[in-house]
Design a protein around this motif. Structure first.
Motif, short mmCIF file in Angstrom:
data_model
loop_
_atom_site.label_atom_id
_atom_site.label_comp_id
_atom_site.label_asym_id
_atom_site.label_seq_id
_atom_site.Cartn_x
_atom_site.Cartn_y
_atom_site.Cartn_z
N ILE A 340 10.82 -14.65 -5.29
CA ILE A 340 11.16 -13.78 -6.42
C ILE A 340 10.56 -14.36 -7.69
N ASP A 341 10.08 -13.49 -8.55
CA ASP A 341 9.26 -13.88 -9.70
C ASP A 341 9.93 -13.41 -10.99
N GLY A 342 9.32 -13.80 -12.10
CA GLY A 342 9.80 -13.35 -13.41
C GLY A 342 11.11 -13.97 -13.84
N LEU A 343 11.36 -15.20 -13.39
CA LEU A 343 12.63 -15.86 -13.72
C LEU A 343 12.59 -16.59 -15.06
N GLY A 344 11.47 -16.48 -15.76
CA GLY A 344 11.36 -17.10 -17.08
C GLY A 344 12.28 -16.47 -18.09
N PRO A 345 12.35 -17.05 -19.30
CA PRO A 345 13.31 -16.59 -20.31
C PRO A 345 12.97 -15.23 -20.91
N LEU A 346 13.91 -14.71 -21.63
CA LEU A 346 13.73 -13.46 -22.36
C LEU A 346 12.64 -13.64 -23.42
N GLY A 347 11.72 -12.70 -23.47
CA GLY A 347 10.62 -12.78 -24.43
C GLY A 347 9.68 -11.61 -24.23
N ASP A 348 8.49 -11.73 -24.80
CA ASP A 348 7.52 -10.64 -24.67
C ASP A 348 6.18 -11.11 -25.23
N GLY A 349 5.16 -10.26 -25.06
CA GLY A 349 3.87 -10.49 -25.71
C GLY A 349 2.96 -11.48 -25.02
N ALA A 350 3.11 -11.68 -23.71
CA ALA A 350 2.23 -12.61 -23.00
C ALA A 350 0.77 -12.25 -23.25
N HIS A 351 -0.04 -13.28 -23.53
CA HIS A 351 -1.50 -13.14 -23.74
C HIS A 351 -1.84 -12.39 -25.02
#
Length: 379
Positions: A340-351
């Protein structure tokens, strides 16, 4: 509220400090010396916070990789966490700044936030004396943003020994949904050989590689299927020498995305074995499926349901979603390991220049990681 979450909330400022240290250690994929310096910072943070086994895996062409381990038990059935420290940002390209609870900076969301919560998840498990009956392996690579060529082998090697894989890649903004689906990816290179001729004097003696490539592009687009999630993109085209010369050569770079492993063989065969439309030209295609999809299997649904239950006990809803982009989790899912993926913190704007994480969310996401690790380490 759980003991783990309480501990992490009490240390929220220290968690932010770790993220700042990692973010300030800029690590562009193609700049080995900077990536290696970031690796040193990461290793120091692990030793300071967790104090367990650190193995550096030396690399020549990319940054050195790290394998951190914690807990007891043998290799077989281990819990595997996969992350990467390289970023898409050149040194100094994006300033680091904080606005309220939001921290902006290069790679802060993709994926130094994920590295941070994993370090602190292990720290919380240690400090709360959580029972762990399996070894935890935290593998951090250095070339994910450029294809994982130098890390795929060790990822698969560690995955084959693992019972489950957690990937703290960036979550899906803006609500922090985890990724239960990721598309698979393939890259192909098409080379067309034609016959050069003067475009005015003897045009009919030539065979245009560009013309053939144009037909190929139109025909390739017929392989797309929006309902089945299959996309075909010709992203780079090159060919010809001058406007008054029938083009002898042309090339195209092709990106393919799929949602099911079963689609791979059929579309690969269709792209590698091309018909020829312009008499006198030759077409050659090389390439393969690079990453199979991360599919929403029963095992993945179970992982999500357990994560959702943990999140609910912490007082919030955890949603799920899909991503058209691939990650190293595709490798592990592709060989059948529940991932399972996407377990990183709340945020946005990758790249993008708006890349950021919500600092107030770090303790919650670290607790989510810690408690799901604990649960699977005792199954």
């Amino acid at each position: 509220m759980s003991d783990i979450l309480n501990y992490l909330k009490e240390h929220s400022n220290s968690i932010t400090d770790t993220l700042l240290r990692l973010t300030k250690a800029e690590s562009p994929s193609h700049t080995k010396d900077l990536v290696d310096k970031c690796g040193q910072v990461l290793g120091e943070e692990f030793e300071r916070l967790v104090g367990s086994s650190v193995e550096m895996i030396e690399k020549i062409e990319v940054g050195n990789q790290y394998k951190f381990t914690y807990g007891k038990g043998g290799d077989e059935g281990q819990i595997l966490v996969i992350g990467h420290m390289d970023t898409v940002w050149d040194e100094g390209a994006l300033p680091i700044r904080q606005e309220g609870n939001l921290l902006y900076g290069p790679g802060v969301f993709d994926m130094k936030g994920g590295l941070t919560i994993t370090l602190w998840a292990l720290k919380a498990l240690k400090e709360t004396s959580a029972q762990l009956n399996k070894k935890i392996t935290f593998l951090v690579t250095t070339d994910e943003e450029v294809g994982s060529t130098h890390s795929k082998e060790i990822i698969l090697k560690e995955a084959e020994k693992s019972s489950v894989v957690f990937v703290p890649e960036s979550s899906i903004g803006p609500d922090g949904a985890v990724k239960t689906i990721r598309k698979g990816a393939a890259q192909f290179l098409m080379k067309v050989e034609g016959i050069a001729a003067h475009a005015g004097i003897n045009a009919w003696d030539g065979a245009s590689a560009i013309e053939e490539l144009a037909y190929q592009i139109l025909d390739l687009k017929k392989l797309e299927n929006r309902d089945e999630g299959i996309s075909v993109n010709v992203g780079v085209v090159k060919g010809g020498t001058r406007g008054n010369v029938i083009a002898k050569e042309a090339v195209a770079e092709i990106d393919v995305r799929i949602t099911k492993k079963a689609q791979a063989e059929k579309i690969t065969e269709a792209i590698l074995n091309r018909p020829v439309f312009v008499k006198g030209t030759k077409v050659e295609v090389i390439g393969e499926i690079d990453r199979y999809p991360l599919e929403r299997t029963e095992a993945v649904i179970q992982l999500y349901d357990e994560l959702k239950g943990i999140a609910a006990s912490h007082g919030y809803d955890l949603n799920e979603g899909s991503s058209g982009g691939a990650s190293d989790g595709n490798f592990t899912s592709g060989i059948g390991i529940p991932t399972i993926d996407g377990l990183g913190p709340l945020g946005d704007g990758a790249h993008t220049e708006k890349e950021h994480v919500d600092l107030s969310n770090l303790p919650y996401r670290a607790a989510l990681m810690a408690e799901i690790i604990q649960r699977y380490a005792n199954k």
